[in-house]
Design a protein around this motif. Structure first.
Motif, PDB file in Angstrom:
ATOM      1  N   ALA A 119       0.699  -1.564  -0.056  1.00  0.00           N
ATOM      2  CA  ALA A 119       0.055  -0.400  -0.131  1.00  0.00           C
ATOM      3  C   ALA A 119       0.843   1.093   0.183  1.00  0.00           C
ATOM      4  O   ALA A 119       2.316   1.217   0.538  1.00  0.00           O
ATOM      5  CB  ALA A 119      -0.800   0.106   1.043  1.00  0.00           C
ATOM      6  N   ALA A 120       0.717   2.400  -0.769  1.00  0.00           N
ATOM      7  CA  ALA A 120       1.219   3.417  -0.839  1.00  0.00           C
ATOM      8  C   ALA A 120       0.516   4.651  -0.302  1.00  0.00           C
ATOM      9  O   ALA A 120      -0.754   4.530  -1.303  1.00  0.00           O
ATOM     10  CB  ALA A 120       1.986   3.597  -1.728  1.00  0.00           C
ATOM     11  N   ARG A 121       0.918   6.428   0.079  1.00  0.00           N
ATOM     12  CA  ARG A 121      -0.634   7.208  -0.653  1.00  0.00           C
ATOM     13  C   ARG A 121       0.464   7.813  -1.210  1.00  0.00           C
ATOM     14  O   ARG A 121       1.969   7.970  -2.115  1.00  0.00           O
ATOM     15  CB  ARG A 121       0.247   7.706   0.707  1.00  0.00           C
ATOM     16  N   VAL A 122      -0.989   8.447  -2.714  1.00  0.00           N
ATOM     17  CA  VAL A 122      -0.316   9.569  -3.383  1.00  0.00           C
ATOM     18  C   VAL A 122      -0.191  10.808  -3.206  1.00  0.00           C
ATOM     19  O   VAL A 122      -0.512  11.757  -2.251  1.00  0.00           O
ATOM     20  CB  VAL A 122      -1.410   9.806  -4.196  1.00  0.00           C
ATOM     21  N   LEU A 123       1.406  10.579  -3.522  1.00  0.00           N
ATOM     22  CA  LEU A 123       1.648  12.399  -2.651  1.00  0.00           C
ATOM     23  C   LEU A 123       1.617  13.705  -3.604  1.00  0.00           C
ATOM     24  O   LEU A 123       1.283  14.668  -3.177  1.00  0.00           O
ATOM     25  CB  LEU A 123       3.449  12.515  -2.603  1.00  0.00           C
ATOM     26  N   VAL A 124       1.819  14.182  -4.927  1.00  0.00           N
ATOM     27  CA  VAL A 124       1.506  14.439  -6.021  1.00  0.00           C
ATOM     28  C   VAL A 124       0.844  13.359  -7.309  1.00  0.00           C
ATOM     29  O   VAL A 124       1.284  12.176  -7.680  1.00  0.00           O
ATOM     30  CB  VAL A 124       2.587  14.851  -6.686  1.00  0.00           C
ATOM     31  N   ASN A 137       4.122   7.466  -1.790  1.00  0.00           N
ATOM     32  CA  ASN A 137       5.784   7.719  -0.648  1.00  0.00           C
ATOM     33  C   ASN A 137       6.741   6.125  -0.508  1.00  0.00           C
ATOM     34  O   ASN A 137       6.661   6.541   0.467  1.00  0.00           O
ATOM     35  CB  ASN A 137       4.257   8.059   0.188  1.00  0.00           C
ATOM     36  N   LYS A 138       6.241   5.784  -1.000  1.00  0.00           N
ATOM     37  CA  LYS A 138       7.182   3.975  -1.133  1.00  0.00           C
ATOM     38  C   LYS A 138       7.705   4.107  -2.454  1.00  0.00           C
ATOM     39  O   LYS A 138       8.024   4.237  -3.397  1.00  0.00           O
ATOM     40  CB  LYS A 138       6.367   2.795  -1.319  1.00  0.00           C
ATOM     41  N   GLY A 139       9.243   3.388  -1.544  1.00  0.00           N
ATOM     42  CA  GLY A 139      10.750   3.347  -2.887  1.00  0.00           C
ATOM     43  C   GLY A 139      10.916   1.855  -2.775  1.00  0.00           C
ATOM     44  O   GLY A 139      10.470   0.603  -2.486  1.00  0.00           O
ATOM     45  N   TRP A 168      10.400   6.464  -1.575  1.00  0.00           N
ATOM     46  CA  TRP A 168       9.137   7.703  -3.151  1.00  0.00           C
ATOM     47  C   TRP A 168       9.785   6.848  -4.563  1.00  0.00           C
ATOM     48  O   TRP A 168       9.874   6.159  -4.152  1.00  0.00           O
ATOM     49  CB  TRP A 168       9.524   8.968  -3.295  1.00  0.00           C
ATOM     50  N   SER A 169       8.321   7.115  -5.336  1.00  0.00           N
ATOM     51  CA  SER A 169       8.497   6.497  -6.243  1.00  0.00           C
ATOM     52  C   SER A 169       7.582   7.449  -7.760  1.00  0.00           C
ATOM     53  O   SER A 169       6.758   7.740  -6.850  1.00  0.00           O
ATOM     54  CB  SER A 169       7.930   4.525  -7.019  1.00  0.00           C
ATOM     55  N   THR A 170       8.299   7.111  -8.917  1.00  0.00           N
ATOM     56  CA  THR A 170       7.245   7.212  -9.562  1.00  0.00           C
ATOM     57  C   THR A 170       6.525   6.801 -10.817  1.00  0.00           C
ATOM     58  O   THR A 170       7.197   6.124 -10.949  1.00  0.00           O
ATOM     59  CB  THR A 170       8.198   8.271 -10.557  1.00  0.00           C
ATOM     60  N   PHE A 270      -1.971   0.460  -4.712  1.00  0.00           N
ATOM     61  CA  PHE A 270      -1.643  -0.438  -4.112  1.00  0.00           C
ATOM     62  C   PHE A 270      -0.548  -1.055  -5.506  1.00  0.00           C
ATOM     63  O   PHE A 270      -0.454  -1.026  -6.537  1.00  0.00           O
ATOM     64  CB  PHE A 270      -2.406  -1.505  -3.936  1.00  0.00           C
ATOM     65  N   VAL A 271       1.269  -1.481  -5.161  1.00  0.00           N
ATOM     66  CA  VAL A 271       2.024  -1.775  -5.806  1.00  0.00           C
ATOM     67  C   VAL A 271       1.911  -3.620  -5.736  1.00  0.00           C
ATOM     68  O   VAL A 271       2.500  -3.806  -4.781  1.00  0.00           O
ATOM     69  CB  VAL A 271       3.240  -0.904  -5.185  1.00  0.00           C
ATOM     70  N   VAL A 272       2.154  -3.769  -6.526  1.00  0.00           N
ATOM     71  CA  VAL A 272       2.774  -5.448  -6.975  1.00  0.00           C
ATOM     72  C   VAL A 272       3.969  -5.918  -7.120  1.00  0.00           C
ATOM     73  O   VAL A 272       4.710  -5.081  -7.794  1.00  0.00           O
ATOM     74  CB  VAL A 272       1.740  -6.006  -8.533  1.00  0.00           C
TER      75      VAL A 272
END
Length: 279
Positions: A119-124, A137-139, A168-170, A270-272
């Motif tokens: 699970a991750a939150r959208v920052l931008v 907010n996850k990397g 973080w990730s794009t 959510f990142v797989v």
């Protein structure tokens, strides 16, 4: 002895009559009120009336402002109560939304035991007519790597990780013009390619290409990921066909896809990070 003249007699009688009238008036006044106080009362009576009117008006204004201050304080207290109630309602709604998301995630995890989700939150959220991407907010500290696909809590495909930092990730969304995903027409298993399109991005749509000259695809068809090649998990929902169009060359056809994922106002994704590869 000389007799009094008629003129003197008349004067004496007139004086006696005047004295009698004066005595009568004095007797009446003494029976009601003293002459001087009564005269003073007559003089000050209008002033007393005016003073009483002013006092009554002042009392009424004092009562009015007292009631106004009380009502103003009551109104302030009511506004505070309403603000607290609205905050309670907002918090309850947020809790319900969060619980709904958690239930959907739990259901997704149960249905798709072949995938592992982070699970991750959208920052931008950044998009234009040329690109569409998210920052989360996850990397790498959370086992996220470039190429991982990203889905909603319902399991609908959002995009793919293109840059992975430590925390973080794009994410490039499926609307981005550089996006290209192996797809299937769920109804008949026909292979295709879901791609971002410059001309469709501002409409929130993407295209389904490589359909051939006589494609078996119609409006309403469900399009999912193929899973071939091991780049994406299979059977992730991409979207639905809105219409089929003929290409500029007049020979090939392509379909316009409406993404099933809601790409506006995203909060959580959510990142797989891992999945079973379809051979």
């Amino acid at each position: 002895m000389n007799r009094p003249s008629n003129r003197l007699i008349i004067m004496i009688l007139s004086l006696a009559a005047a004295v009698a009238v004066l005595l009568s008036v004095m007797s009446y006044l003494s029976a009601t009120s003293a002459p001087l106080p009564n005269l003073a009362g007559m003089i000050v009576s209008p002033f007393r009336s005016a003073s009483a009117a002013v006092s009554e008006t002042f009392r009424r204004w004092t009562d009015y402002f007292t009631r106004f201050d009380a009502l103003e304080e009551e109104n302030r207290q009511l506004k505070l109560q309403i603000a607290k109630m609205e905050e309670t309602v907002r918090q309850a709604q947020a809790d319900r939304d969060e619980n709904a998301r958690l239930r959907e995630v739990a259901q997704l995890r149960e249905q798709r035991r072949d995938i592992r989700l982070e699970a991750a939150r959208v920052l931008v959220q950044d998009s234009s007519n040329w690109y569409s991407q998210l920052t989360i907010n996850k990397g790498t500290a959370h086992d996220i790597t470039v190429g991982d696909c990203v889905v909603t809590e319902e399991g609908n495909l959002l995009g793919v990780v293109t840059v992975a930092g430590l925390n973080w990730s794009t994410v490039r969304t499926i609307l981005d013009s550089d996006s290209s995903i192996g797809a299937l027409v769920f109804r008949n298993g026909s292979s295709a390619m879901a791609q971002g399109d410059f001309s469709l991005m501002n409409q929130g749509r993407l295209s389904l290409t490589y359909l051939g000259t006589k494609p078996d695809v119609v409006a309403g068809d469900l399009i999912v990921t193929s899973g071939l090649g091991g780049y994406f998990p299979s059977q992730l929902v991409i979207g639905y066909v809105e219409e089929v169009r003929t290409g500029d060359n007049g020979l090939t056809q392509y379909a316009v896809l409406r993404p099933e994922a809601e790409l506006e106002n995203l909060i959580q994704v959510f990142v797989v990070t891992d999945f079973d590869i379809v051979e």
